[in-house]
Scaffold this motif. Structure first.
Motif: not given
Length: 245
Positions: A135-142, A149-153
């Motif tokens: 709900g939050h951390l996936e769309p925020l990371a995207a 340009r923050v790395a997904p890892g």
């Protein structure tokens, strides 16, 4: 235990666990749904850009992605604390759907969130993952990856670090209060959450200690150092700046 309207059981755990509820004084604030969707606010413009600039200015961050990482970790810590604390102490969690959470990008965590409506949900690990991770951390990371340009890892390392921090605080509270049940439930939920594909590669959980496999870049802030769960044992040199995620 049913969720009470003020989530009062969370107050003894510390400020990051407290979540004000009700619609008062939120009309000018964007929701997290607005933030993830890149919708602008009359007051703040783009809320995520505003928050990253605020963090960058406060810490004198050398580049936007450093501030973006630190801003994301603060929000992740708030969300995990509320969700995990509620699951442990109530057996249920409030619905943290992004459209129900008003966010003040000019406020400092933990005073930046307000839940406009209290809707109880189950407090199991699957619901926690669906609520916080998906709900939050996936769309925020995207959004942060696309804009800064923050790395997904790195971002998933931040998410794991924030979860481990919330779990440690729950353990610290449970022991002196004789709440072995709360400590055991915290441990069981945390282990299951770290088995989730989005967090499984973020680091290693040993008891209540966590060692992440990435660096949040805080060492790049003037006067900053390494966090207690950092993958590094000493700050890396300039050649490693592009590989810290």
């Amino acid at each position: 235990m049913d969720l009470d309207p003020e989530l009062t059981a969370l107050a003894p755990l510390g400020a990051f666990f407290v979540l004000p509820t009700g619609a008062a004084a939120t009309t000018s604030l964007p929701t997290l749904a607005d933030t993830y969707a890149h919708r602008t606010s009359d007051v703040y413009g783009d809320p995520l850009d505003f928050r990253v600039r605020k963090v960058a200015d406060a810490l004198h961050a050398p580049e936007p992605r450093v501030a973006a990482s630190i801003a994301q970790q603060g929000l992740a810590a708030r969300l995990w604390s509320v969700a995990l604390g509620s699951a442990v102490l109530y057996g249920r969690i409030p619905d943290l759907e992004p459209g129900l959470l008003c966010w003040d990008p000019d406020g400092s965590a933990p005073d930046d969130l307000r839940l406009t409506e209290l809707r109880p949900l189950p407090g199991d690990a699957a619901q926690l993952a669906d609520t916080v991770l998906h709900g939050h951390l996936e769309p925020l990371a995207a959004a942060l990856h696309a804009r800064f340009r923050v790395a997904p890892g790195l971002l998933w390392g931040n998410a794991g670090s924030a979860l481990a921090g919330a779990a440690r605080q729950l353990h610290r509270w449970a022991r002196p209060h004789g709440r072995t049940d709360a400590a055991a439930r915290t441990r069981a939920l945390t282990v299951r959450l770290f088995a989730h594909p989005l967090l499984a590669g973020s680091g290693t959980l040993t008891g209540t200690e966590f060692r992440r496999r990435s660096c949040c870049l805080y060492y790049r802030v003037p006067g900053g150092g390494l966090c207690g769960d950092c993958c590094f044992t000493r700050p890396p040199g300039p050649s490693a700046h592009g590989a810290s995620g």
